[in-house]
Design an enzyme around this catalytic site. Structure first.
Site, PDB file in Angstrom:
ATOM      1  N   ARG A  44     -41.675  56.957 -49.137  1.00  7.01           N
ATOM      2  CA  ARG A  44     -42.378  55.922 -48.354  1.00  7.01           C
ATOM      3  C   ARG A  44     -43.813  56.382 -48.103  1.00  7.01           C
ATOM      4  NH1 ARG A  44     -43.510  58.747 -44.622  1.00  7.01           N
ATOM      5  NH2 ARG A  44     -44.787  57.094 -43.734  1.00  7.01           N
ATOM      6  N   GLY A  45     -44.603  55.446 -47.532  1.00  3.78           N
ATOM      7  CA  GLY A  45     -46.006  55.748 -47.300  1.00  3.78           C
ATOM      8  C   GLY A  45     -46.792  55.302 -48.528  1.00  3.78           C
ATOM      9  N   ALA A  46     -47.911  54.622 -48.285  1.00  2.00           N
ATOM     10  CA  ALA A  46     -48.607  53.942 -49.382  1.00  2.00           C
ATOM     11  C   ALA A  46     -48.983  54.863 -50.555  1.00  2.00           C
ATOM     12  CB  ALA A  46     -49.836  53.222 -48.828  1.00  2.00           C
ATOM     13  N   ARG A  74     -41.300  46.979 -52.835  1.00  2.78           N
ATOM     14  CA  ARG A  74     -41.745  46.677 -51.461  1.00  2.78           C
ATOM     15  C   ARG A  74     -43.082  45.935 -51.586  1.00  2.78           C
ATOM     16  NH1 ARG A  74     -41.889  51.526 -47.330  1.00  2.78           N
ATOM     17  NH2 ARG A  74     -41.786  49.845 -45.801  1.00  2.78           N
ATOM     18  N   GLN A 174     -40.547  57.005 -37.935  1.00  7.85           N
ATOM     19  CA  GLN A 174     -41.318  57.896 -38.820  1.00  7.85           C
ATOM     20  C   GLN A 174     -42.152  58.886 -37.992  1.00  7.85           C
ATOM     21  OE1 GLN A 174     -40.987  54.630 -39.208  1.00  7.85           O
ATOM     22  NE2 GLN A 174     -41.143  53.970 -41.329  1.00  7.85           N
ATOM     23  N   ASP A 215     -51.661  50.410 -45.378  1.00  7.72           N
ATOM     24  CA  ASP A 215     -50.829  50.002 -46.522  1.00  7.72           C
ATOM     25  C   ASP A 215     -51.573  49.063 -47.456  1.00  7.72           C
ATOM     26  OD1 ASP A 215     -48.722  50.838 -44.338  1.00  7.72           O
ATOM     27  OD2 ASP A 215     -47.832  50.991 -46.328  1.00  7.72           O
ATOM     28  N   ASN A 225     -51.005  47.989 -41.544  1.00  2.14           N
ATOM     29  CA  ASN A 225     -50.391  49.311 -41.385  1.00  2.14           C
ATOM     30  C   ASN A 225     -49.128  49.128 -40.542  1.00  2.14           C
ATOM     31  OD1 ASN A 225     -50.526  52.226 -41.848  1.00  2.14           O
ATOM     32  ND2 ASN A 225     -50.732  52.378 -39.637  1.00  2.14           N
ATOM     33  N   LYS A 226     -48.434  50.211 -40.304  1.00  2.00           N
ATOM     34  CA  LYS A 226     -47.145  50.159 -39.611  1.00  2.00           C
ATOM     35  C   LYS A 226     -47.222  49.326 -38.329  1.00  2.00           C
ATOM     36  CE  LYS A 226     -43.997  51.485 -40.690  1.00  2.00           C
ATOM     37  NZ  LYS A 226     -43.061  50.583 -41.408  1.00  2.00           N
TER      38      LYS A 226
HETATM   39  O1  MRU Z   1     -42.647  51.756 -43.886  1.00  2.00           O
HETATM   40  P1  MRU Z   1     -43.412  52.994 -44.253  1.00  2.00           P
HETATM   41  O2  MRU Z   1     -42.871  54.227 -43.625  1.00  2.00           O
HETATM   42  O3  MRU Z   1     -43.613  53.113 -45.738  1.00  2.00           O
HETATM   43  O4  MRU Z   1     -44.848  52.731 -43.607  1.00  2.00           O
HETATM   44  C1  MRU Z   1     -45.873  53.666 -43.862  1.00  2.00           C
HETATM   45  C2  MRU Z   1     -47.093  53.412 -43.085  1.00  2.00           C
HETATM   46  O5  MRU Z   1     -47.243  52.424 -42.390  1.00  2.00           O
HETATM   47  C3  MRU Z   1     -48.196  54.405 -43.249  1.00  2.00           C
HETATM   48  O6  MRU Z   1     -48.958  54.483 -42.087  1.00  2.00           O
HETATM   49  C4  MRU Z   1     -49.087  53.942 -44.410  1.00  2.00           C
HETATM   50  O7  MRU Z   1     -48.336  53.791 -45.578  1.00  2.00           O
HETATM   51  C5  MRU Z   1     -50.191  54.857 -44.649  1.00  2.00           C
HETATM   52  S1  MRU Z   1     -49.577  56.423 -45.141  1.00  2.00           S
HETATM   53  C6  MRU Z   1     -50.751  57.425 -45.668  1.00  2.00           C
END
Ligand code: MRU
EC number: 5.3.1.23
Length: 312
Positions: A44-46, A74, A174, A215, A225-226
């Protein structure tokens, strides 16, 4: 340790659903396994999704249906489709060329994270900084070091970090599970706070800067973002605290004009109704589970990328 990498003829990735209890490396040999790992947030994470997408094209062995499924695993993080496309652009040159392109995506991400860490730390003023962050934007969200948490790591290495306040990041935690784990490993002082405490602590003057990842960044600077990021941006604006987005250029999506056009992933309501298998709400309760929100560009002080600082 790398969060995701190519190993022989498979993708290896840290299964993030098991952290912080266990650090287990998963060996992924098919696109179907990789798509499942992406959907359940094992990876996970962009930025990490960008690398997963690129390496996944090697696993797809030229099959367009598998590549399309991977690209759409996703919807919100721009990097996933971007990584798939970067590797898929070499399909006609054969598997070795696709693999080389995918490994370049991995290596570019490592370099980009290092550059963002330096640039973000240079941008922030003050000798000793108290940082607030949400979700996990560290090494686990990339290959190494990460984006917003990469800036934190650089600040810490430069002796400029007082403390990180990490929001726990309901529903999948997270922040509580991953960000605290990473901060402990880097020896950075930190405390965990409830998501709803964020704006209050900003108002109380407990924070010098908010650093978050992204993201997808629309052409006008609106940033997904989250979930919870928008509330922090509002709190930071009111408190006069800089709100800084740290993301690689690959997260910027010029084809998406504004935040209104960003597709926000709706996840399974069960993630809200239960915590690690324990039911919270009465049987039959309905729930909504948007995984991300959009911060309008006028609430963002600066966007730090691997190449520049953008001030919306
Ligand atoms: O749902 P996730 O855990 O994939 O969400 C991730 C985030 O929102 C991060 O903040 C984002 O991807 C940036 S990570 C460098």
């Amino acid at each position: 340790m790398r969060t995701i990498d190519w190993a022989g003829d498979a993708v290896e990735l840290v299964d993030q659903t098991l952290l912080p209890d266990r650090c287990v490396t998963l060996r992924v040999e098919t696109v179907a396994e990789l798509v499942a790992a992406i959907r359940r947030l094992a990876v996970r994470g962009a930025p990490a999704l960008g690398v997963a997408g690129a390496l996944g094209v090697v696993l797809a062995d030229g099959d367009p249906a598998q590549i399309a499924e991977l690209r759409a695993a996703r919807p919100t993080a721009a990097n996933l489709a971007w990584g798939v496309d970067r590797a898929a652009a070499h399909l006609r040159e054969g598997r070795e060329a696709v693999l080389r392109a995918a490994l370049r995506v991995r290596d570019d991400d490592i370099a980009a994270c290092r550059a963002m860490g330096e640039r973000g730390a240079d941008l922030l003023e003050g000798d000793r900084l108290r940082i607030m962050t949400v979700c996990n934007s560290g090494a686990l969200a990339a290959v190494e070091r990460g984006t917003a948490l990469g800036v934190v790591q650089t600040l810490h290495e430069r002796g400029r970090l007082t403390e990180v306040l990490a929001l726990e990041t309901r529903p999948l935690l997270q922040g509580a599970r991953l960000t605290t784990w990473e901060l402990a490993r880097m020896g950075a002082p930190h405390r965990l706070v409830a998501d709803s405490a964020g704006p209050y602590l900003l108002a109380k003057g407990e924070v010098d800067a908010v650093l978050i990842g992204a993201d997808r960044i629309a052409a006008n600077g609106d940033t997904a973002n989250k979930i919870g990021s928008y509330a922090l941006a509002l709190g930071a604006e009111r408190a006069g605290v800089p709100f800084i987005v740290v993301a690689p250029e690959s997260t910027i999506d010029p084809a998406t004009p504004t935040g209104d056009h960003i597709v926000i992933e709706d996840r399974d309501p069960e993630e809200i109704l239960t915590v690690r298998g324990v039911r919270l709400a009465p049987e039959g309760t309905q729930a909504l589970n948007p995984a991300f929100d959009v911060t309008p560009h006028d609430l963002i002080t600066a966007i730090v990328t691997d190449r520049r600082v953008i001030r919306p």
